[in-house]
Enzyme design. Sequence first.
Site, mmCIF file in Angstrom:
data_model
loop_
_atom_site.group_PDB
_atom_site.id
_atom_site.type_symbol
_atom_site.label_atom_id
_atom_site.label_comp_id
_atom_site.label_asym_id
_atom_site.label_seq_id
_atom_site.Cartn_x
_atom_site.Cartn_y
_atom_site.Cartn_z
ATOM 1 N N SER A 2 -21.290 -55.400 -7.310
ATOM 2 C CA SER A 2 -21.892 -55.526 -8.900
ATOM 3 C C SER A 2 -22.570 -56.969 -8.854
ATOM 4 O O SER A 2 -23.545 -57.152 -9.547
ATOM 5 C CB SER A 2 -20.290 -55.953 -9.487
ATOM 6 N N ARG A 55 -26.707 -57.864 -9.799
ATOM 7 C CA ARG A 55 -27.150 -58.841 -10.796
ATOM 8 C C ARG A 55 -27.858 -59.807 -10.245
ATOM 9 O O ARG A 55 -28.714 -60.641 -11.080
ATOM 10 C CB ARG A 55 -25.628 -59.542 -11.224
ATOM 11 N N GLY A 107 -25.061 -45.944 -11.370
ATOM 12 C CA GLY A 107 -24.751 -46.163 -12.425
ATOM 13 C C GLY A 107 -25.153 -47.738 -13.194
ATOM 14 O O GLY A 107 -25.674 -47.827 -14.277
ATOM 15 N N ARG A 159 -23.963 -38.265 -16.008
ATOM 16 C CA ARG A 159 -22.871 -39.584 -16.440
ATOM 17 C C ARG A 159 -23.391 -39.786 -17.768
ATOM 18 O O ARG A 159 -24.727 -39.888 -18.270
ATOM 19 C CB ARG A 159 -22.814 -40.736 -15.586
ATOM 20 N N SER A 192 -16.522 -51.842 -20.854
ATOM 21 C CA SER A 192 -17.487 -51.712 -19.998
ATOM 22 C C SER A 192 -18.507 -52.914 -19.593
ATOM 23 O O SER A 192 -19.345 -53.237 -20.510
ATOM 24 C CB SER A 192 -18.230 -50.630 -20.301
ATOM 25 N N ASP A 251 -12.066 -49.827 -10.349
ATOM 26 C CA ASP A 251 -12.669 -49.117 -9.216
ATOM 27 C C ASP A 251 -11.539 -49.211 -8.114
ATOM 28 O O ASP A 251 -12.039 -48.276 -7.114
ATOM 29 C CB ASP A 251 -14.047 -50.043 -8.661
ATOM 30 N N LYS A 256 -16.827 -41.556 -13.883
ATOM 31 C CA LYS A 256 -17.254 -42.327 -13.047
ATOM 32 C C LYS A 256 -17.913 -41.312 -12.178
ATOM 33 O O LYS A 256 -18.545 -40.232 -12.384
ATOM 34 C CB LYS A 256 -15.994 -42.871 -12.029
ATOM 35 N N ARG A 263 -12.563 -39.069 -11.207
ATOM 36 C CA ARG A 263 -11.796 -39.644 -10.350
ATOM 37 C C ARG A 263 -10.320 -39.312 -10.487
ATOM 38 O O ARG A 263 -9.318 -39.381 -9.583
ATOM 39 C CB ARG A 263 -11.862 -41.297 -10.184
HETATM 40 C C1 S3P Z 1 -19.652 -52.189 -12.833
HETATM 41 C C2 S3P Z 1 -18.859 -51.889 -13.756
HETATM 42 C C3 S3P Z 1 -17.751 -50.730 -13.908
HETATM 43 C C4 S3P Z 1 -17.528 -50.441 -12.325
HETATM 44 C C5 S3P Z 1 -18.683 -50.123 -11.655
HETATM 45 C C6 S3P Z 1 -19.408 -51.594 -11.558
HETATM 46 C C7 S3P Z 1 -20.855 -53.234 -12.900
HETATM 47 O O1 S3P Z 1 -18.338 -49.936 -14.700
HETATM 48 O O2 S3P Z 1 -16.594 -49.366 -12.485
HETATM 49 O O3 S3P Z 1 -18.427 -49.685 -10.423
HETATM 50 O O4 S3P Z 1 -21.319 -53.701 -11.766
HETATM 51 O O5 S3P Z 1 -20.855 -53.762 -14.073
HETATM 52 P P1 S3P Z 1 -18.246 -49.670 -16.218
HETATM 53 O O6 S3P Z 1 -18.834 -50.757 -16.764
HETATM 54 O O7 S3P Z 1 -18.631 -48.248 -16.635
HETATM 55 O O8 S3P Z 1 -16.705 -50.101 -16.478
#
Ligand code: S3P
Length: 434
Positions: free
Chosen positions: A24, A28, A95, A123, A168, A321, A348, A352
Amino acid sequence: MNHLHLHHTSAPFHAQLRLPGDKSISHRAAILAAIAEGTSTISGFLESEDCLATIAVLQKLGITIEHPEHGVFVILGRGGFFSEPSGTLDCKNSGTTMRLLAGLLAAQPFSTTLIGDDSLSNRPMRRVMEPLSAMGAMLHATGIKANPPLTIQGGRLHPIDYKLPMSSAQVKSAIILASLFIPGTTTIMEPTACRDHTERMLTSFQGSCFSLLDQEERHILSVTGPQKLRACSFQVPGDISSAAFWMVAAAARRGSHVCFDNVGVNPTRTGIVEVLKRMGADISIQPHPTTQAEPLGTITVIGTTLQGTIIQGEEIANVIDELPILAVAGALAHGTTIIKDAQELRVKETDRISAMVTNLRAMGATVAERDDGLEIQGGAPLNGATLPSYGDHRIAMACAIAGLFAYGETMIENTSCIKTSYPDFEEMLSSFTS
Ligand code: S3P
């Protein structure tokens, strides 16, 4: 297509492990550096397929990115200017790439189309389309589920006050990234707190996002734009979600002692430590002094015989996760483990809940499937089995750890998906078990 073969081990695990960079945070860091003015150096960057997809998309948007050595990216930010790309932008399996960049692209004066692999193409994108459309962008996706390709016609946006319908971090971050380009203040109300990397990391790039609790203790974020971000040097900490696989293996085997240095211990990500403690494991976090926006620490795990627990409510966002590997912990623990309020798991990289129910049952565990989670009667011996990965990295890795505890041979099929978040997993697995 790779397969992974696992054999039962009975010895305690002893290891001091180096973790890959946080997924993550790597996404970013690249995005914020691209928006910032000047040259940022990102070290400890996770070179996995997901994060490299973000790098490739940023390059297509006109950002120059150098790669002087493994884990280091030098990003020449253009102060918020991006070029209209030729062709589609491929987010592959990621995603996070698609949803975060949707926010950034909603504020650009051109049209883009984001595509993904088969999993990402199934998704839901409505969750980012709604707030970004309310801000004035035009977005289009396919079918009633609003699946990718996602086309975004960006432009001049206006601030909004938005109540997130689900917890989220990806949606929250998309709105924050769009807000950086807009005059005025956008507010976001979160149903429960989820990972706050975007908010914290903005400060490293001299931006800001304020968070407060209202009278009803609801989390409200506010971002006032436009903001000029400035380049910085950023060190990505180790990924606690990757550590989670080894943490559970060590926690569930009496006599084990495993230690991770330089791991990200942001409190919105350390729920796994609390859950495993509740299950009886002896786990400690030793914080390190740091001037960086993201807290760092050492995590030590001492193994025991685990007991079942309930994981539900506000805690879910913090372990979202880690739920596949926590389901494995539940199968290894004595008593019942219940995971509820986790319906997000169904959207996801694969569903899952259904994947873990099917695979744990194939190993002989007693598991009930619920709409929003699963209920596991743990403690019975697991048997080796041939298990599909469903093309989902976390399912593949969670089941690989289960394979170390199962009698006979376990084979996980199609494990190339592991490269999306943990390219060195297989190598670490052999050093962990030797
Ligand atoms: C993430 C947020 C989560 C997580 C994903 C990474 C992120 O998803 O499950 O692996 O980096 O912002 P959601 O925002 O759909 O909860």
